[in-house]
Design a protein around this motif. Structure first.
Motif, short mmCIF file in Angstrom:
data_model
loop_
_atom_site.label_atom_id
_atom_site.label_comp_id
_atom_site.label_asym_id
_atom_site.label_seq_id
_atom_site.Cartn_x
_atom_site.Cartn_y
_atom_site.Cartn_z
N ILE A 174 -9.85 4.34 -11.50
CA ILE A 174 -8.86 5.11 -10.74
C ILE A 174 -8.53 4.35 -9.47
O ILE A 174 -9.44 3.96 -8.71
CB ILE A 174 -9.38 6.53 -10.42
CG1 ILE A 174 -9.61 7.29 -11.73
CG2 ILE A 174 -8.39 7.27 -9.52
CD1 ILE A 174 -10.22 8.66 -11.56
N ASP A 175 -7.23 4.15 -9.23
CA ASP A 175 -6.77 3.49 -8.01
C ASP A 175 -7.08 4.40 -6.83
O ASP A 175 -6.62 5.54 -6.78
CB ASP A 175 -5.26 3.23 -8.11
CG ASP A 175 -4.70 2.44 -6.94
OD1 ASP A 175 -4.95 2.84 -5.78
OD2 ASP A 175 -4.01 1.44 -7.19
N GLU A 176 -7.90 3.90 -5.90
CA GLU A 176 -8.35 4.74 -4.79
C GLU A 176 -7.24 5.17 -3.85
O GLU A 176 -7.39 6.13 -3.10
CB GLU A 176 -9.45 4.03 -4.00
CG GLU A 176 -9.00 2.74 -3.34
CD GLU A 176 -10.14 2.02 -2.65
OE1 GLU A 176 -10.56 2.49 -1.57
OE2 GLU A 176 -10.59 1.01 -3.20
N TYR A 177 -6.10 4.48 -3.88
CA TYR A 177 -5.00 4.82 -2.98
C TYR A 177 -3.95 5.71 -3.62
O TYR A 177 -3.37 6.57 -2.97
CB TYR A 177 -4.34 3.55 -2.44
CG TYR A 177 -5.33 2.69 -1.69
CD1 TYR A 177 -5.80 3.08 -0.44
CD2 TYR A 177 -5.82 1.52 -2.24
CE1 TYR A 177 -6.73 2.31 0.24
CE2 TYR A 177 -6.74 0.74 -1.56
CZ TYR A 177 -7.20 1.14 -0.33
OH TYR A 177 -8.12 0.38 0.34
N THR A 178 -3.69 5.50 -4.92
CA THR A 178 -2.64 6.28 -5.59
C THR A 178 -3.20 7.39 -6.48
O THR A 178 -2.46 8.29 -6.86
CB THR A 178 -1.77 5.37 -6.48
OG1 THR A 178 -2.57 4.88 -7.56
CG2 THR A 178 -1.17 4.22 -5.68
#
Length: 128
Positions: A101-105
């Motif tokens: 999981i992309d930590e920003y999006t």
């Protein structure tokens, strides 16, 4: 600049790479030509808003493609359902890394490789 037009890839085994991008990834062929003066095939594939160009050249030199090597890090494809795409690739014998999981999006993504080891990514974009 308005958009990416194409991404060019030189393949170590043109037939294997064309089959991978066309048959496994499902990118339609726009055109394919033999360039006799260069002893090179060129295949243009439809990748949505851009094209992927596959080239064959006699004895191309190797290039490092580790994820942290200088240069192009990876090529990412947008998908609507990453689980379905990972299952489809797995059924075709293409192994993907565990989904992250992309930590920003907050979007999910994973990596896999083409026949020459080029890092490719699936990036799930869920419409809200």
């Amino acid at each position: 600049m308005r958009a990416i037009h194409h991404i060019a890839l030189i393949c170590s085994d043109y037939d294997r790479s064309r089959a991978f991008y066309r048959d496994i990834l499902g990118l339609p062929v726009i055109r394919e030509v033999w360039r006799a003066e260069r002893r090179s095939w060129k295949c243009d594939l439809d990748a949505g808003n851009a094209q992927i160009e596959l080239f064959s050249f006699p004895a191309p030199p190797a290039r490092p493609s580790r994820p942290e090597a200088c240069g192009l890090r990876h090529l990412a494809f947008t998908v609507a359902d990453i689980d379905a795409e990972v299952a489809r690739l797995d059924a075709a014998g293409v192994r993907c890394e565990p989904i992250r999981i992309d930590e920003y999006t907050g979007q999910r993504f994973t990596f896999f490789a083409d026949p020459d080891g080029l890092p490719l990514e699936l990036y799930e974009q869920v419409k809200s």
